[in-house]
Every structure is written in C-alpha cells, then in structure tokens.
Design an enzyme around this catalytic site. Sequence first.
Site, PDB file in Angstrom:
ATOM      1  N   GLY A 260       0.826  -1.207   0.000  1.00 52.71           N
ATOM      2  CA  GLY A 260       0.000   0.000   0.000  1.00 52.71           C
ATOM      3  C   GLY A 260       0.858   1.254   0.000  1.00 52.71           C
TER       4      GLY A 260
ATOM      5  N   ARG B  23       3.221 -16.066  -5.864  1.00 52.15           N
ATOM      6  CA  ARG B  23       1.807 -16.479  -5.939  1.00 52.15           C
ATOM      7  C   ARG B  23       1.080 -15.460  -6.821  1.00 52.15           C
ATOM      8  NH1 ARG B  23      -2.833 -15.990  -2.831  1.00 52.15           N
ATOM      9  NH2 ARG B  23      -4.066 -17.888  -2.682  1.00 52.15           N
TER      10      ARG B  23
ATOM     11  N   ASP C  40       5.263  -5.596   5.865  1.00 52.16           N
ATOM     12  CA  ASP C  40       5.613  -6.961   6.275  1.00 52.16           C
ATOM     13  C   ASP C  40       5.484  -7.979   5.142  1.00 52.16           C
ATOM     14  OD1 ASP C  40       2.747  -6.549   6.696  1.00 52.16           O
ATOM     15  OD2 ASP C  40       2.757  -8.598   7.459  1.00 52.16           O
TER      16      ASP C  40
ATOM     17  N   THR D  53       5.070   1.691   6.262  1.00 53.48           N
ATOM     18  CA  THR D  53       3.644   1.431   6.422  1.00 53.48           C
ATOM     19  C   THR D  53       3.034   2.390   7.430  1.00 53.48           C
ATOM     20  OG1 THR D  53       1.902  -0.054   7.222  1.00 53.48           O
ATOM     21  CG2 THR D  53       4.093  -0.511   8.031  1.00 53.48           C
TER      22      THR D  53
ATOM     23  N   ASP E 257       0.769   1.524   9.212  1.00 52.57           N
ATOM     24  CA  ASP E 257       0.312   0.673  10.325  1.00 52.57           C
ATOM     25  C   ASP E 257       1.354   0.563  11.436  1.00 52.57           C
ATOM     26  OD1 ASP E 257      -1.799   0.205   8.582  1.00 52.57           O
ATOM     27  OD2 ASP E 257      -0.981  -1.689   7.864  1.00 52.57           O
TER      28      ASP E 257
ATOM     29  N   ASP F 155       3.463  -1.682  11.880  1.00 53.62           N
ATOM     30  CA  ASP F 155       3.343  -3.037  12.434  1.00 53.62           C
ATOM     31  C   ASP F 155       4.479  -3.973  11.991  1.00 53.62           C
ATOM     32  OD1 ASP F 155       2.705  -3.245   9.764  1.00 53.62           O
ATOM     33  OD2 ASP F 155       0.864  -4.399  10.060  1.00 53.62           O
TER      34      ASP F 155
ATOM     35  N   ARG G 228      -4.664  -2.349  10.102  1.00 56.15           N
ATOM     36  CA  ARG G 228      -4.709  -3.802   9.931  1.00 56.15           C
ATOM     37  C   ARG G 228      -4.798  -4.514  11.276  1.00 56.15           C
ATOM     38  NH1 ARG G 228      -1.593  -7.435   6.192  1.00 56.15           N
ATOM     39  NH2 ARG G 228       0.217  -6.605   7.237  1.00 56.15           N
TER      40      ARG G 228
HETATM   41  O1  F6P Z   1      -1.219  -1.700   5.208  1.00 56.76           O
HETATM   42  C1  F6P Z   1      -1.709  -0.453   4.861  1.00 56.76           C
HETATM   43  C2  F6P Z   1      -3.231  -0.497   4.762  1.00 56.76           C
HETATM   44  O2  F6P Z   1      -3.695   0.810   4.483  1.00 56.76           O
HETATM   45  C3  F6P Z   1      -3.937  -1.051   5.991  1.00 56.76           C
HETATM   46  O3  F6P Z   1      -4.006  -0.128   7.050  1.00 56.76           O
HETATM   47  C4  F6P Z   1      -5.274  -1.434   5.398  1.00 56.76           C
HETATM   48  O4  F6P Z   1      -5.856  -2.474   6.142  1.00 56.76           O
HETATM   49  C5  F6P Z   1      -4.910  -1.897   3.999  1.00 56.76           C
HETATM   50  O5  F6P Z   1      -3.633  -1.344   3.696  1.00 56.76           O
HETATM   51  C6  F6P Z   1      -5.910  -1.486   2.938  1.00 56.76           C
HETATM   52  O6  F6P Z   1      -5.518  -2.043   1.722  1.00 56.76           O
HETATM   53  P1  F6P Z   1      -6.152  -1.627   0.318  1.00 56.76           P
HETATM   54  O7  F6P Z   1      -5.480  -0.367  -0.127  1.00 56.76           O
HETATM   55  O8  F6P Z   1      -5.839  -2.778  -0.585  1.00 56.76           O
HETATM   56  O9  F6P Z   1      -7.611  -1.420   0.536  1.00 56.76           O
END
Ligand code: F6P
Length: 367
Positions: A18, A86, A122, A144, A146, A148, A190
């Site tokens: 992301g 994958r 991650d 990120t 997050d 995390d 997340r």
């Molecule tokens: O990991 C970054 C993040 O924004 C998370 O906080 C969220 O759960 C996820 O990516 C959303 O992903 P997408 O952009 O695929 O909706």
Amino acid sequence: MLMARNKRKVLGILTSGGDCPGLNAVIRAVTKTALNDYGLDVLGYKDGYHGLVTDKFVRLRGDDVSGILSRGGTILGTSNTHDPYRWAETNRGKIVYHDHSRKAAASYRRNKLLGLVIIGGDGTMATAGKLADMGLDIIGVPKTIDNDLAGTDRTFGFDTAVQTAAEAIDKLRDTAQSHHRVMIAEVMGRYAGWLALNSGVAGGADVILIPEIPYDLAKVGEALKARSRRGKRFSILVVAEGAKPLGGQMVVARTEAASPDPVRLGGVGQAIARGIENIHGLDTRVTVLGHLQRGGTPLASDRVLCTRFGVKAAELAAAGLFGQMVALRGNDLVSVPLKQVAGKLSLVPTDHPLIAAARAVGTCFGD
Ligand code: F6P
C-alpha cells in the site's frame, strides 16, 4: 536491458504494498546518495514486484527525484496484489496462481544489478526474504502507516497518518459537541492498534478500541453513559479497523483473492454504532477515514526519517552489506537481518506505556 554507462554499477529500487506518505522521500534519498556519493546508476522498477517480474523499469536520474521530497504517493507506482511467488491470473473466469519468482530473478540478473532496495511493509519484506534466499542482494526499507513491522521502532509514513487521523478526530469533535452525539472514527492499521492508539491519544478520544484488547460493548456503553452522567453530552470513540469484540472476530469488508494477504478489514465502526444505539440508546455516527490516511504530504518528521532510511540503504548497498533491513532503534539508525523480520508483525503490547498513559487520563479501552 539497462546498459550501464561507463560500466557504472546499477542499484535497483522498488516500492511495494500500500502507498504511504514518504515513499518519494526515500526514493529521492536512495537515488541521490547512490548517484552522487557512490557513482552508481539507479533503476526504478514500476509498480513494485509487478515491474520486477515483467521487467518494467525506468532509469532514475537526479532530475527525476528532484522536487519529490514532499510529494505523497510514489513516482514508481506500487501494488499490493502482485506476489512473484503467488501470481494470480484469471483463466476462463477462474483465478490460477503461478510462481514467477524466476522471472523476477531473471530481470535482476539481466539488468546486472549490484543490489535491489525494496521499500515495503511486512508482506513485501516476506517476499524480499524469499528473493534473498534465491541469491538476490536485497536491502529492505520499512514502510507502512500501520507501524506493524517487526525489527524497527518506527516505519515511515506512520507519523503522518497519525496526524491525519488526529486532525479528523478534532473535526469530528465539533459535530459531537454540537449535536450531543457519539462520533466514531474508524482508522486503519490492519491487525495492529498503533494508529488507533496514537491518533486516539492525540485526539483526546474517550474510548479507543484496538485489536490487541478485545472489547466488551457493555463496558464501552458504561463509559459513555458515565460521561453523560458527568454532564458530558458527547463522546469520541476511535476504533482500529482490526478491533474485535471479546470472543468475536474482526470485521472483513472484502477479500482480494490475488493479494498476498487477501483480507481487507472494515465495518467495525458501524457494528459498534449499531450496538451503542440499540443497547444504550445513544445517537451515534461513524466516519471511516480509509485511504485519506495513506495520502498527502509527509510530515517533517517522516521526511527526516525517510531521508535517513534512504541514505542508509544506499550506504549499505555500496558497502555490499545485503540481506538487511534498515531500522530505527530509539533514535539510532541500524540494520537488522531480513530473515529476522520477514513476515513478522509488531503488535501493541497490552502493557505499553501509552496505553497506561491513556488510561490515566480516563480513556476506556473497552475492557
Ligand atoms: O497496510 C496499509 C493499509 O492501508 C492497511 O491499514 C489497510 O488495512 C490496507 O492497507 C488497505 O488495503 P487496500 O489499499 O488494498 O484497501
């Protein structure tokens, strides 16, 4: 194939997963340091691992990275649905998976890369670790909103997302006060509660719900009603998208079959709002901050961190120190073996001092 000018060595770079404030600042720092200090050429793969597998790239020159320090997004593009190991393709309406890791390695070798700087979270680091096992020389940079990612105290982009969420909470407070309502802000993060915890504390939330502390709706209701009894006719509740009730599950908004982690969280704010209205009769509204948290100009603190991370990544590459992820420990820049961090999550410890501080100022965690 990128022909190395005057036999200069070539450093590859890609952004994966992301997007996040500060990606461009890292690209700039890696590129400038590589070009100016180490006489390397820089090749930027497009759209993360997609570009590595399909051999799509651009040469990055000084001019390409000039003026991008404060720009959100990534000039290279990114993807969180292309895993070389994958790789999803649709065949007669069905998704089939292929292992394209050899194509990724082939592009790396065809372009005679000295090494590859991989900027991501991650999932991206897990893939980077596997590529390193195949003999590719990799350096990771932890990204990120997050926060995390294991092995580092801080990922870049997190501070900016916390600021964005805190500013949104400030705005929601106006409506909460004017209409005597419970206003819920659902934030990303997340499976980790770092973003909710930090933005909730910064925004003075009355209730903060994070995945690491399963919540009891009755306790949340009690906290809100106790505020009403004290004459506070509004409340702010910040909930992490991954929060779950005691004995219950996280709320999944959708699944992205092609993605390395197909789960997309979302909807817990509405579930809590229904509970608060039905059980406790309090007028409640929900705002899902969503991707607003991923965009925008990085804060100064993130620009500084990105610059430090990017310079360190280029330094490690020039020194031939691969298989590492740059990391922050306290205020020190270090590097940690990719193997130690690949695919590992950093969750909020339930005895974290910030949780204790929030409790001390009266914040309810639903437990
Ligand atoms: O990991 C970054 C993040 O924004 C998370 O906080 C969220 O759960 C996820 O990516 C959303 O992903 P997408 O952009 O695929 O909706």
